[in-house]
Motif scaffolding. Structure first.
Motif, short mmCIF file in Angstrom:
data_model
loop_
_atom_site.label_atom_id
_atom_site.label_comp_id
_atom_site.label_asym_id
_atom_site.label_seq_id
_atom_site.Cartn_x
_atom_site.Cartn_y
_atom_site.Cartn_z
N ARG A 140 35.67 -29.34 49.79
CA ARG A 140 35.29 -29.14 51.19
C ARG A 140 34.53 -27.82 51.38
NH1 ARG A 140 36.62 -32.44 54.76
NH2 ARG A 140 38.33 -33.88 54.73
N THR A 141 35.04 -26.75 50.80
CA THR A 141 34.34 -25.47 50.95
C THR A 141 33.01 -25.47 50.21
OG1 THR A 141 35.61 -24.48 49.14
CG2 THR A 141 36.43 -24.10 51.38
N GLU A 142 32.92 -26.22 49.13
CA GLU A 142 31.65 -26.32 48.41
C GLU A 142 30.61 -27.07 49.25
OE1 GLU A 142 28.84 -25.74 45.41
OE2 GLU A 142 30.74 -24.74 45.86
N VAL A 143 31.03 -28.11 49.97
CA VAL A 143 30.12 -28.82 50.87
C VAL A 143 29.63 -27.85 51.95
CG1 VAL A 143 29.99 -30.62 52.64
CG2 VAL A 143 31.05 -31.12 50.44
N ILE A 154 23.26 -15.50 60.26
CA ILE A 154 24.09 -16.26 59.31
C ILE A 154 24.20 -15.55 57.96
CG2 ILE A 154 23.58 -18.46 60.40
CD1 ILE A 154 21.61 -19.02 58.15
N GLN A 155 23.87 -14.28 57.94
CA GLN A 155 23.75 -13.53 56.69
C GLN A 155 24.99 -13.58 55.81
OE1 GLN A 155 22.68 -9.52 57.46
NE2 GLN A 155 22.00 -9.15 55.38
N GLY A 156 26.16 -13.35 56.35
CA GLY A 156 27.33 -13.24 55.52
C GLY A 156 28.04 -14.54 55.21
N MET A 157 27.61 -15.64 55.79
CA MET A 157 28.35 -16.88 55.66
C MET A 157 28.34 -17.44 54.24
SD MET A 157 27.92 -20.43 57.77
CE MET A 157 26.18 -20.45 57.49
N THR A 158 27.19 -17.50 53.60
CA THR A 158 27.11 -18.13 52.28
C THR A 158 27.94 -17.37 51.25
OG1 THR A 158 24.90 -18.88 52.82
CG2 THR A 158 25.49 -18.93 50.53
N LEU A 159 27.84 -16.07 51.27
CA LEU A 159 28.61 -15.26 50.32
C LEU A 159 30.10 -15.38 50.59
CD1 LEU A 159 28.34 -13.39 47.94
CD2 LEU A 159 28.16 -11.47 49.52
N ALA A 160 30.48 -15.40 51.86
CA ALA A 160 31.90 -15.54 52.21
C ALA A 160 32.45 -16.88 51.72
CB ALA A 160 32.09 -15.41 53.71
N LEU A 161 31.66 -17.94 51.86
CA LEU A 161 32.11 -19.25 51.39
C LEU A 161 32.21 -19.30 49.87
CD1 LEU A 161 30.03 -21.53 53.78
CD2 LEU A 161 32.50 -21.17 53.82
N LEU A 162 31.36 -18.58 49.19
CA LEU A 162 31.39 -18.55 47.73
C LEU A 162 32.59 -17.76 47.22
CD1 LEU A 162 29.91 -19.34 45.15
CD2 LEU A 162 28.62 -17.22 45.33
N ARG A 163 32.91 -16.66 47.87
CA ARG A 163 34.02 -15.80 47.42
C ARG A 163 35.39 -16.41 47.67
NH1 ARG A 163 32.05 -9.84 49.37
NH2 ARG A 163 30.54 -9.53 47.70
N HIS A 164 35.51 -17.27 48.65
CA HIS A 164 36.82 -17.82 49.03
C HIS A 164 36.82 -19.34 48.89
CE1 HIS A 164 38.31 -13.97 50.61
NE2 HIS A 164 37.05 -13.79 50.99
N GLN A 165 36.53 -19.82 47.71
CA GLN A 165 36.49 -21.26 47.47
C GLN A 165 37.89 -21.85 47.62
OE1 GLN A 165 34.75 -21.70 43.62
NE2 GLN A 165 32.68 -21.43 44.39
N GLY A 166 37.97 -22.93 48.35
CA GLY A 166 39.24 -23.61 48.53
C GLY A 166 40.03 -23.16 49.74
N ASP A 167 39.65 -22.06 50.37
CA ASP A 167 40.37 -21.55 51.55
C ASP A 167 39.69 -22.12 52.80
OD1 ASP A 167 41.72 -20.16 53.48
OD2 ASP A 167 41.38 -18.18 52.60
N LEU A 168 40.22 -23.23 53.31
CA LEU A 168 39.61 -23.91 54.44
C LEU A 168 39.65 -23.07 55.72
CD1 LEU A 168 40.79 -27.60 54.00
CD2 LEU A 168 38.55 -26.62 53.54
N ALA A 169 40.73 -22.35 55.92
CA ALA A 169 40.83 -21.52 57.14
C ALA A 169 39.75 -20.43 57.13
CB ALA A 169 42.22 -20.89 57.24
N TYR A 170 39.58 -19.79 55.99
CA TYR A 170 38.57 -18.74 55.88
C TYR A 170 37.16 -19.33 56.04
CZ TYR A 170 36.35 -14.45 54.35
OH TYR A 170 35.58 -13.31 54.31
#
Length: 186
Positions: A77-80, A118-134
């Motif tokens: 889900r976080t990868e999508v 939207i600058q920080g979104m992609t990196l945040a999603l990459l750093r916290h894989q699997g954390d749906l709340a984050y």
């Protein structure tokens, strides 16, 4: 016979006709652009609904593919979400390059604002894989920033950019995708 007096309109004071000082004009503009005056559009068009539907089914297919390849449910889900965020980023960046190359600086500035939203979104999603709340928080924060900055730009430069609306629809769809609970196997 008593004299009838007619009332004359009061003379406007000098202050009413005097031009505003630069500071007062700047203060009034700032008040108009204050975040408390921002009201995002709440009536999505049929085009936006159709786009959201297509994106939703695309995200579901991508998610199924990632799960079939062995990724755990939450990580898939976080990868999508990361893939969708990256596509939004790449779309803004390529449009920015085209506008700069064509010498359309105003349009380039609008897209630069979108990228910083939207600058920080992609990196945040990459750093916290699997954390749906984050991931949900990162996407919703980027969406709020994008909508707020898009609203400001619409008020400042009425010609705006349709890229903001497309990106907002994409991020809303990602947000809904992350918020859905996966179907439990019976």
């Amino acid at each position: 016979m008593p004299e009838i007096r007619t009332l004359r309109p009061a003379r406007p004071s000098i202050q009413e006709h005097a031009p505003l000082s630069r500071e007062e004009a700047a203060r009034r503009r700032a008040m108009l652009l204050h975040p408390s005056n921002f009201k995002p559009s709440t009536s999505p068009g049929s085009e936006a609904d159709r786009m959201a539907e297509e994106l939703g089914s695309r995200f579901d297919c991508l998610h199924e593919d990632l799960v079939c390849r062995g990724l755990p449910e939450n990580e898939a889900r976080t990868e999508v979400a990361r893939i969708a965020a990256r596509e939004v980023w790449d779309g803004f960046a390529s449009q920015l390059r085209r506008h700069r190359a064509a010498g359309r600086q105003m349009d380039a500035n609008v897209l630069a604002v979108a990228l910083t939203s939207i600058q920080g979104m992609t990196l945040a999603l990459l750093r916290h894989q699997g954390d749906l709340a984050y991931a949900s928080r990162a996407v919703s924060t980027a969406l709020r920033r994008l909508q707020y900055n898009g609203g400001l730009l619409d008020r400042l430069h009425p010609h705006g950019s349709p890229a903001f609306k497309d990106a907002a629809v994409t991020l809303q769809t990602v947000e809904a995708f992350l918020g859905r609970r996966p179907p439990t196997p019976s």
